[in-house]
Enzyme design. Structure first.
Site, mmCIF file in Angstrom:
data_model
loop_
_atom_site.group_PDB
_atom_site.id
_atom_site.type_symbol
_atom_site.label_atom_id
_atom_site.label_comp_id
_atom_site.label_asym_id
_atom_site.label_seq_id
_atom_site.Cartn_x
_atom_site.Cartn_y
_atom_site.Cartn_z
ATOM 1 N N SER A 149 0.801 -1.222 0.000
ATOM 2 C CA SER A 149 0.000 0.000 0.000
ATOM 3 C C SER A 149 0.835 1.275 0.000
ATOM 4 C CB SER A 149 -0.949 0.020 1.203
ATOM 5 O OG SER A 149 -0.233 0.134 2.414
ATOM 6 N N LYS A 186 -0.174 4.412 6.499
ATOM 7 C CA LYS A 186 -0.808 5.251 5.476
ATOM 8 C C LYS A 186 -0.432 6.716 5.706
ATOM 9 C CE LYS A 186 -3.523 2.009 3.582
ATOM 10 N NZ LYS A 186 -2.855 0.871 4.229
#
Length: 230
Positions: A149, A186
């Site tokens: 990610s 993130k």
């Protein structure tokens, strides 16, 4: 050099044996399993004693970085083959005069809800790195990354990130957050009605948490460094 206790001799012998047979040192957990030591802290106590007495070094920024000192002429300055270092004997070893410049950081394999970040069962290993490389000192922990990610931010599966524990972050920081039962890495973007956890991968969608559901405890820390084993 100072003498060793029987347990310290056993630990040192196992490290040397592992390098001789496999070509690399054992992990903390492997040492603990071999010695019947349940706590990684207990293993670290023996390793620190071996370092202090001049029988062992731990190289910076490496997970499997236990190195018996070559006490028979090659010195601790490097260059000697690890397998040679373990079989040679000798009478003296230089002290590590850079000890105060290093900080020991625990590396965890996973983070789960309801448990401390450094819960013993989650600690994979420890690394020692220069204090100047990580801001936050003992408030920093290491985490092994899984998944793709954050590849566009240069963070790949298998990398180790260093995370400074804190409950706040600036917009655009890369954070480790606990969402549901899993930790995620993130970008952090607080918006008016929700908090957006944005991946650095165009193929993946962001995670949106409603502002009313977001709690500071979800933030486990801000990423301050990345380490990749070559």
């Amino acid at each position: 050099m100072q003498g060793l206790t029987e347990r310290q001799q056993q630990v040192l012998h196992y490290i040397r044996q592992s390098i001789s047979e496999r070509g690399y040192p054992p992990t903390l957990r492997e040492i603990g399993a071999h010695m019947g030591i349940r706590s990684t802290n207990g293993v670290n106590d023996h390793l620190r004693a071996l370092e202090r007495k001049g029988y062992l070094t731990r190289e910076d920024m490496k997970s499997r970085a236990l190195r018996p000192r070559d006490l028979d002429g090659a010195g601790a300055g490097g260059g000697a083959d690890l397998r040679g270092a373990l079989v040679n004997g000798g009478n003296d070893a230089p002290a590590n005069d850079q000890e105060d410049d290093l900080v020991e950081i625990a590396v965890v394999g996973r983070i789960a809800a309801g448990l401390p970040i450094l819960a013993e069962e989650h600690v994979l290993d420890t690394v020692r790195i220069e204090r100047t490389l990580v801001r936050g000192g003992r408030e920093v922990f290491g985490l092994r990354v899984t998944g793709d990610s954050m590849i566009e931010a240069g963070i790949f599966s298998g990398d180790y990130i260093f995370v400074r524990r804190q409950l706040t972050a600036q917009r655009g920081d890369i954070v480790v957050a606990l969402i549901g039962d899993e930790a995620t890495v993130k970008y952090f973007f607080p918006e008016k009605d929700y908090v957006r956890f944005q991946p650095a991968n165009a193929a993946m969608a962001p995670i949106l948490v409603r502002a009313s559901d977001f709690k500071p405890a979800m933030l486990l820390g801000v990423v301050v460094g990345v380490y990749r084993k070559l």
